[in-house]
Design a protein around this motif. Structure first.
Motif, PDB file in Angstrom:
ATOM      1  N   ILE A  66       0.820  -1.215   0.000  1.00 14.97           N
ATOM      2  CA  ILE A  66       0.000   0.000   0.000  1.00 14.97           C
ATOM      3  C   ILE A  66       0.854   1.266   0.000  1.00 14.97           C
ATOM      4  O   ILE A  66       0.340   2.365   0.137  1.00 14.97           O
ATOM      5  CB  ILE A  66      -0.981   0.012   1.185  1.00 14.97           C
ATOM      6  N   HIS A  67       2.184   1.083  -0.130  1.00 12.27           N
ATOM      7  CA  HIS A  67       3.118   2.209  -0.196  1.00 12.27           C
ATOM      8  C   HIS A  67       3.038   3.088   1.064  1.00 12.27           C
ATOM      9  O   HIS A  67       3.056   4.314   0.989  1.00 12.27           O
ATOM     10  CB  HIS A  67       2.848   3.058  -1.436  1.00 12.27           C
ATOM     11  N   ALA A  68       2.978   2.418   2.200  1.00 10.19           N
ATOM     12  CA  ALA A  68       2.892   3.135   3.472  1.00 10.19           C
ATOM     13  C   ALA A  68       4.277   3.515   3.980  1.00 10.19           C
ATOM     14  O   ALA A  68       5.260   2.811   3.732  1.00 10.19           O
ATOM     15  CB  ALA A  68       2.191   2.273   4.520  1.00 10.19           C
ATOM     16  N   ARG A  69       4.341   4.623   4.682  1.00 12.16           N
ATOM     17  CA  ARG A  69       5.554   4.982   5.417  1.00 12.16           C
ATOM     18  C   ARG A  69       5.584   4.100   6.660  1.00 12.16           C
ATOM     19  O   ARG A  69       4.663   4.145   7.478  1.00 12.16           O
ATOM     20  CB  ARG A  69       5.520   6.455   5.793  1.00 12.16           C
ATOM     21  N   THR A  70       6.627   3.307   6.783  1.00  7.34           N
ATOM     22  CA  THR A  70       6.596   2.196   7.729  1.00  7.34           C
ATOM     23  C   THR A  70       7.551   2.388   8.897  1.00  7.34           C
ATOM     24  O   THR A  70       8.701   2.791   8.723  1.00  7.34           O
ATOM     25  CB  THR A  70       6.939   0.884   6.999  1.00  7.34           C
ATOM     26  N   THR A  71       7.038   2.070  10.092  1.00 10.78           N
ATOM     27  CA  THR A  71       7.832   2.017  11.308  1.00 10.78           C
ATOM     28  C   THR A  71       7.672   0.625  11.908  1.00 10.78           C
ATOM     29  O   THR A  71       6.539   0.154  12.061  1.00 10.78           O
ATOM     30  CB  THR A  71       7.356   3.073  12.336  1.00 10.78           C
ATOM     31  N   GLU A  72       8.760  -0.045  12.220  1.00 16.17           N
ATOM     32  CA  GLU A  72       8.656  -1.352  12.865  1.00 16.17           C
ATOM     33  C   GLU A  72       9.112  -1.250  14.312  1.00 16.17           C
ATOM     34  O   GLU A  72      10.140  -0.635  14.607  1.00 16.17           O
ATOM     35  CB  GLU A  72       9.479  -2.406  12.125  1.00 16.17           C
ATOM     36  N   ILE A  73       8.335  -1.877  15.196  1.00 14.74           N
ATOM     37  CA  ILE A  73       8.607  -1.868  16.633  1.00 14.74           C
ATOM     38  C   ILE A  73       8.769  -3.308  17.098  1.00 14.74           C
ATOM     39  O   ILE A  73       8.042  -4.199  16.642  1.00 14.74           O
ATOM     40  CB  ILE A  73       7.449  -1.205  17.417  1.00 14.74           C
ATOM     41  N   ALA A  74       9.681  -3.553  17.996  1.00 15.28           N
ATOM     42  CA  ALA A  74       9.834  -4.880  18.599  1.00 15.28           C
ATOM     43  C   ALA A  74       8.738  -5.049  19.645  1.00 15.28           C
ATOM     44  O   ALA A  74       8.963  -4.955  20.854  1.00 15.28           O
ATOM     45  CB  ALA A  74      11.217  -5.026  19.233  1.00 15.28           C
ATOM     46  N   SER A  75       7.553  -5.295  19.150  1.00 18.98           N
ATOM     47  CA  SER A  75       6.364  -5.269  20.010  1.00 18.98           C
ATOM     48  C   SER A  75       5.467  -6.458  19.729  1.00 18.98           C
ATOM     49  O   SER A  75       5.525  -7.078  18.657  1.00 18.98           O
ATOM     50  CB  SER A  75       5.580  -3.967  19.750  1.00 18.98           C
ATOM     51  N   THR A  87      -0.239  -5.708  20.439  1.00 21.46           N
ATOM     52  CA  THR A  87      -0.841  -4.513  21.045  1.00 21.46           C
ATOM     53  C   THR A  87       0.224  -3.452  21.327  1.00 21.46           C
ATOM     54  O   THR A  87       0.482  -3.084  22.472  1.00 21.46           O
ATOM     55  CB  THR A  87      -1.597  -4.878  22.341  1.00 21.46           C
ATOM     56  N   SER A  88       0.825  -2.942  20.277  1.00 21.45           N
ATOM     57  CA  SER A  88       1.880  -1.934  20.441  1.00 21.45           C
ATOM     58  C   SER A  88       1.355  -0.648  21.055  1.00 21.45           C
ATOM     59  O   SER A  88       2.105   0.084  21.698  1.00 21.45           O
ATOM     60  CB  SER A  88       2.527  -1.634  19.091  1.00 21.45           C
ATOM     61  N   MET A  89       0.071  -0.361  20.901  1.00 21.76           N
ATOM     62  CA  MET A  89      -0.475   0.868  21.499  1.00 21.76           C
ATOM     63  C   MET A  89      -0.515   0.778  23.022  1.00 21.76           C
ATOM     64  O   MET A  89      -0.566   1.798  23.710  1.00 21.76           O
ATOM     65  CB  MET A  89      -1.865   1.193  20.941  1.00 21.76           C
ATOM     66  N   PRO A 139       3.262   2.923  23.567  1.00 24.18           N
ATOM     67  CA  PRO A 139       2.363   4.029  23.185  1.00 24.18           C
ATOM     68  C   PRO A 139       3.086   5.258  22.651  1.00 24.18           C
ATOM     69  O   PRO A 139       2.548   5.962  21.790  1.00 24.18           O
ATOM     70  CB  PRO A 139       1.609   4.333  24.477  1.00 24.18           C
ATOM     71  N   ASP A 140       4.294   5.523  23.140  1.00 27.60           N
ATOM     72  CA  ASP A 140       5.037   6.685  22.632  1.00 27.60           C
ATOM     73  C   ASP A 140       5.345   6.527  21.149  1.00 27.60           C
ATOM     74  O   ASP A 140       5.177   7.471  20.361  1.00 27.60           O
ATOM     75  CB  ASP A 140       6.345   6.875  23.414  1.00 27.60           C
ATOM     76  N   ALA A 141       5.789   5.348  20.747  1.00 26.32           N
ATOM     77  CA  ALA A 141       6.145   5.117  19.353  1.00 26.32           C
ATOM     78  C   ALA A 141       4.918   5.183  18.451  1.00 26.32           C
ATOM     79  O   ALA A 141       4.968   5.745  17.347  1.00 26.32           O
ATOM     80  CB  ALA A 141       6.836   3.756  19.210  1.00 26.32           C
ATOM     81  N   VAL A 142       3.811   4.622  18.909  1.00 29.08           N
ATOM     82  CA  VAL A 142       2.583   4.654  18.110  1.00 29.08           C
ATOM     83  C   VAL A 142       2.057   6.084  18.004  1.00 29.08           C
ATOM     84  O   VAL A 142       1.677   6.546  16.922  1.00 29.08           O
ATOM     85  CB  VAL A 142       1.519   3.720  18.717  1.00 29.08           C
ATOM     86  N   ILE A 181       1.300   8.613  14.621  1.00 25.28           N
ATOM     87  CA  ILE A 181       0.018   9.298  14.409  1.00 25.28           C
ATOM     88  C   ILE A 181       0.232  10.803  14.343  1.00 25.28           C
ATOM     89  O   ILE A 181      -0.344  11.495  13.489  1.00 25.28           O
ATOM     90  CB  ILE A 181      -0.977   8.929  15.526  1.00 25.28           C
ATOM     91  N   GLU A 182       1.072  11.334  15.229  1.00 25.57           N
ATOM     92  CA  GLU A 182       1.359  12.768  15.218  1.00 25.57           C
ATOM     93  C   GLU A 182       1.998  13.193  13.898  1.00 25.57           C
ATOM     94  O   GLU A 182       1.699  14.268  13.364  1.00 25.57           O
ATOM     95  CB  GLU A 182       2.238  13.148  16.398  1.00 25.57           C
ATOM     96  N   GLN A 183       2.883  12.364  13.373  1.00 21.49           N
ATOM     97  CA  GLN A 183       3.513  12.693  12.099  1.00 21.49           C
ATOM     98  C   GLN A 183       2.469  12.732  10.989  1.00 21.49           C
ATOM     99  O   GLN A 183       2.504  13.620  10.116  1.00 21.49           O
ATOM    100  CB  GLN A 183       4.591  11.672  11.762  1.00 21.49           C
TER     101      GLN A 183
END
Length: 275
Positions: A240-249, A252-254, A258-261, A265-267
């Protein structure tokens, strides 16, 4: 001749002027304090989109509470949807109602099953961007269940239980072991207690349109997910051509990150709010 102003009226004007000056000073001080603490200054303005957060299966709107607190702290308006989890159409209807109540633009955020929901609901003209959090993002004509067919089955899916009328849920032990293993045990127990059961047939509902085809997307991959295969997430984000962030999570990463998620969203909110 102009009537003289009542002394109470004059006092009210003076008080309002003083409060306005005090509020302006407080706002400047607050922004300075935020920057001093290493956080971005609040982004709220008349053009700032509202973040509409949509929960997935085996959860409810409270699963976003930690992210909500961070977004609100940074001046972003938030609405959390409470999905009935009875069908794709029902969840899309509730999400559209949440979008309708917002005055202005929207960044639509979906976790897990809700990725399918925001894919369908996100074609609303108010929606300026999509954020997928360990989520599905089907093609038009594709169901949620069809997305994972060519990938190894995650361990958590093998632990689902069903009610006699066709709703799926996760036993408390599975929540702790596979759904939210990286949060404290007491928190995982709360997640198990508040989870929303999803009608199994909903996973066969097909989307008729895909908002990610016409809107910018962001994707938060959970690298240690036991509910949605992490490689499926990576491949979906690329597709889907998304800007991607991967977390070692976990899934339920939220809850666990929560800071990374919130940062992603803020970006999205910042980028969508650019003129």
């Amino acid at each position: 001749m102009q009537a003289s102003r009542h002394p109470f009226h004059l006092a009210a004007i003076a008080l309002a002027t003083a409060l306005a000056g005090s509020a302006a000073h407080a706002g400047t001080a607050s922004a300075a304090a935020t920057q001093a603490q290493g956080r971005p200054a609040p982004v709220a303005s008349a053009a700032t989109p509202t973040a509409v957060l949509v929960h997935g299966a085996f959860a409810d709107g409270s699963s976003w509470n930690k992210v909500i607190a961070r977004l609100q702290r940074d001046g972003i308006a938030v609405v959390a949807v409470q999905n009935p989890l009875t069908s794709l159409a029902d969840d899309v209807e509730v999400t559209r109602r949440a979008i309708d109540q917002v005055k202005g633009d929207v960044i639509l955020v979906g976790h897990s099953w809700a990725g399918t929901v925001i894919t369908e609901a996100g074609v609303d003209p108010k929606v300026k961007g999509l954020v997928y959090v360990a989520a599905f993002a089907p093609e038009p004509g594709q169901s949620t269940g069809e997305q994972g067919k060519n990938y190894a089955t995650p361990p958590g899916l093998g632990k689902l239980a069903a009610t006699s009328d066709g709703y799926l849920y996760l036993p408390a032990a599975a929540v702790k072991a596979d759904f939210a293993p990286d949060v404290p045990a007491a928190e995982a127990a709360q997640v198990a207690a508040t989870q929303g059961l999803i009608r199994a047939a909903a996973f066969d509902d097909k989307v008729s349109q895909a908002a990610w085809q016409s809107r910018p997307s962001w994707f938060v991959v959970s690298g240690q997910d036991h509910m949605i295969n992490p490689q499926l997430q990576r491949d979906t984000a690329k597709r889907i051509h998304a800007r991607t962030t991967e977390i070692a999570s976990s899934h339920t990463s939220m809850l666990s990150h929560p800071d990374a998620v919130a940062k992603v969203i803020e970006q999205a909110v910042r980028d969508a709010g650019q003129p």
